[in-house]
Design a protein around this motif. Structure first.
Motif, PDB file in Angstrom:
ATOM      1  N   HIS A 147      44.751  44.874  68.123  1.00  0.00           N
ATOM      2  CA  HIS A 147      45.539  43.825  68.753  1.00  0.00           C
ATOM      3  C   HIS A 147      45.138  42.475  68.166  1.00  0.00           C
ATOM      4  O   HIS A 147      43.947  42.168  68.028  1.00  0.00           O
ATOM      5  CB  HIS A 147      45.299  43.806  70.263  1.00  0.00           C
ATOM      6  CG  HIS A 147      45.745  45.055  70.968  1.00  0.00           C
ATOM      7  ND1 HIS A 147      47.028  45.234  71.434  1.00  0.00           N
ATOM      8  CD2 HIS A 147      45.066  46.193  71.282  1.00  0.00           C
ATOM      9  CE1 HIS A 147      47.132  46.416  72.016  1.00  0.00           C
ATOM     10  NE2 HIS A 147      45.951  47.021  71.939  1.00  0.00           N
ATOM     11  N   LEU A 187      41.740  43.080  76.851  1.00  0.00           N
ATOM     12  CA  LEU A 187      42.400  44.384  76.886  1.00  0.00           C
ATOM     13  C   LEU A 187      42.125  45.092  78.195  1.00  0.00           C
ATOM     14  O   LEU A 187      40.994  45.085  78.710  1.00  0.00           O
ATOM     15  CB  LEU A 187      41.924  45.246  75.719  1.00  0.00           C
ATOM     16  CG  LEU A 187      42.192  44.724  74.304  1.00  0.00           C
ATOM     17  CD1 LEU A 187      41.660  45.712  73.269  1.00  0.00           C
ATOM     18  CD2 LEU A 187      43.676  44.458  74.083  1.00  0.00           C
ATOM     19  N   LEU A 195      47.165  44.451  76.014  1.00  0.00           N
ATOM     20  CA  LEU A 195      46.690  43.078  75.902  1.00  0.00           C
ATOM     21  C   LEU A 195      47.256  42.242  77.044  1.00  0.00           C
ATOM     22  O   LEU A 195      48.462  42.215  77.261  1.00  0.00           O
ATOM     23  CB  LEU A 195      47.097  42.475  74.554  1.00  0.00           C
ATOM     24  CG  LEU A 195      46.459  41.129  74.205  1.00  0.00           C
ATOM     25  CD1 LEU A 195      46.246  41.016  72.693  1.00  0.00           C
ATOM     26  CD2 LEU A 195      47.308  39.958  74.687  1.00  0.00           C
ATOM     27  N   ALA A 199      53.763  44.319  72.095  1.00  0.00           N
ATOM     28  CA  ALA A 199      53.729  43.869  70.703  1.00  0.00           C
ATOM     29  C   ALA A 199      54.998  43.098  70.390  1.00  0.00           C
ATOM     30  O   ALA A 199      56.109  43.540  70.695  1.00  0.00           O
ATOM     31  CB  ALA A 199      53.569  45.057  69.767  1.00  0.00           C
ATOM     32  N   HIS A 233      51.814  38.287  69.999  1.00  0.00           N
ATOM     33  CA  HIS A 233      50.977  39.487  70.029  1.00  0.00           C
ATOM     34  C   HIS A 233      51.380  40.428  68.896  1.00  0.00           C
ATOM     35  O   HIS A 233      52.536  40.839  68.792  1.00  0.00           O
ATOM     36  CB  HIS A 233      51.149  40.186  71.386  1.00  0.00           C
ATOM     37  CG  HIS A 233      50.462  41.522  71.471  1.00  0.00           C
ATOM     38  ND1 HIS A 233      50.879  42.517  72.318  1.00  0.00           N
ATOM     39  CD2 HIS A 233      49.388  42.034  70.813  1.00  0.00           C
ATOM     40  CE1 HIS A 233      50.092  43.579  72.181  1.00  0.00           C
ATOM     41  NE2 HIS A 233      49.189  43.309  71.275  1.00  0.00           N
ATOM     42  N   TRP A 278      50.393  44.129  66.948  1.00  0.00           N
ATOM     43  CA  TRP A 278      49.683  45.419  66.996  1.00  0.00           C
ATOM     44  C   TRP A 278      49.802  45.985  65.593  1.00  0.00           C
ATOM     45  O   TRP A 278      50.803  46.563  65.204  1.00  0.00           O
ATOM     46  CB  TRP A 278      50.325  46.310  68.057  1.00  0.00           C
ATOM     47  CG  TRP A 278      49.925  47.753  68.110  1.00  0.00           C
ATOM     48  CD1 TRP A 278      50.731  48.828  67.905  1.00  0.00           C
ATOM     49  CD2 TRP A 278      48.637  48.293  68.429  1.00  0.00           C
ATOM     50  NE1 TRP A 278      50.052  50.012  68.052  1.00  0.00           N
ATOM     51  CE2 TRP A 278      48.740  49.715  68.385  1.00  0.00           C
ATOM     52  CE3 TRP A 278      47.402  47.732  68.743  1.00  0.00           C
ATOM     53  CZ2 TRP A 278      47.666  50.553  68.642  1.00  0.00           C
ATOM     54  CZ3 TRP A 278      46.330  48.568  68.995  1.00  0.00           C
ATOM     55  CH2 TRP A 278      46.470  49.959  68.949  1.00  0.00           C
TER      56      TRP A 278
END
Length: 374
Positions: free
Chosen positions: A30, A77, A82, A107, A120, A122
């Protein structure tokens, strides 16, 4: 009842779209990436430790944003998801325009602190390492490109000042100016299609031709001939399909006559002492598009007290963050406003554009060259 639809702005909002799946050999992690605001492109991995985002240390992620609190929010996390949690900040933390307390980010989702926006990611660590190498190469290319830009002119028959606020991506914008001889001043701005080191280096090659005061067989005081020469030198078929727009002007100081051409580029503008705005544009195709094309030029007289504004489309093709409108017409209205004492004209305009659009960073290069013609 879905708690994310509750109207209380101080609520705890937890959206659980499902944690990303990871196999035993999956090296994905992440990340938070700054996409707008303080330091676009900065990337932070979020792991086992909670990270605090704030304006000053001891926060782990520092954002130089006057609207951020010292300890604004924290991220971490939960079961490989997240989350972002506001820390009773003065101005709040927002997701999709809504103030949140705690929120699970999928994400691709973004959250906002003041004028700073995080996304964000991933992603595979190997992909991130490769991206960092590319970013380092781009940063070196940016440094090289900026080293070619001219110094402002503070004395003599004319004055120049400029700003170039680069976008997160390396673009193909470049500009320059120089005296061809004691009475003749050349100024130009070009924009190569695309982004990245290829576009930037192509722009450098073109600019190196324009920087020459004399070119065998070419009168660089003639804008149409200069553009025609570039078109012959840089056909798209021989340069990876890349085209470029160009505005090129030559100012004869004694006669106050400004000759110019534009190749697929918007107009530059002359503003006289009475704030009349004159568009300096001639319709021509992009450089490199049509072999043998004969470029046309125009001319205009610059009355005493005139100022020339040459700029990229990044100064007016901006989507405001504050819900307002911004376009060329509004930009020109700003240009016509009175200068501010103790502030360079280019900086005045940049600051005003940021204020009126709510943007501190832009999707494209913001390039503006201002020349007071005396």
């Amino acid at each position: 009842m879905d708690p994310s639809k509750h109207d209380d702005p101080t609520r705890t909002v937890i959206a659980r779209p499902g944690a990303p799946e990871a196999g035993a050999d999956d090296d994905r992690a992440h990340y938070l990436v700054v996409v707008e605001g303080d330091g676009p492109g900065r990337r932070f991995e979020v792991g086992a430790d909670i990270l605090v985002i704030g304006r000053t240390k001891p926060a782990h992620i520092i954002v130089a944003d006057a609207l951020a609190s010292r300890n604004h929010c924290k991220v971490g996390l939960i079961m490989n998801e997240l989350f972002v949690m506001d820390l009773n900040s003065s101005n709040g933390t927002y997701v999709a325009g809504k103030k949140i307390n705690k929120y699970i980010l999928t994400a691709g989702e973004r959250f906002t602190i003041g004028s700073t926006v995080f996304e964000h990611e991933w992603r595979s660590r190997r992909e991130v390492e490769a991206a960092l190498k590319i970013d380092n190469d781009l940063e070196r290319a940016k440094t090289y490109v900026r080293s070619l830009l001219p110094h402002p002119i503070d004395a003599g028959p004319l004055r120049t000042d400029w700003v170039l606020q680069p976008s997160a991506k390396l673009g193909g914008d470049l500009f320059g100016y120089h005296f061809i001889d004691d009475r003749t001043f050349a100024i130009y701005l070009l924009d190569v299609t695309g982004h990245g080191t290829g576009a930037a280096m192509h722009a450098v090659s073109v600019m190196n031709v324009l920087r020459q005061r004399t070119v065998p067989g070419v009168d660089m005081k003639d804008p149409s001939r200069a553009a025609t020469h570039l078109n012959e030198m840089f056909p798209m078929e021989s340069h990876g399909g890349m085209l470029l727009s160009l505005w090129y002007g030559v100012y004869d100081i004694p006669s106050r006559r400004l000759a110019f051409t534009s190749a697929g580029h918007h107009a530059s503008y002359l503003v006289d002492a009475q704030d009349h705005i004159i568009a300096l544009e001639v319709s021509n195709v992009l450089i490199g598009m049509i072999p043998g094309y004969a470029y046309r030029a125009g001319s205009a007289e610059a009355p005493p007290g005139s100022t020339l504004y040459v700029f990229s489309d990044g100064v007016f093709e901006i989507e405001p963050a504050n819900g307002g409108e911004w376009d060329l017409e509004r930009f020109l209205a700003l240009v016509a406003e009175k200068p501010e004492q103790d502030k360079k004209e280019s900086q005045r305009i940049l600051d005003a554009v940021k204020g009126r659009t709510g943007r501190q960073a832009f999707e494209d290069d913001f390039t503006l060259v201002v020349t007071a013609l005396g």
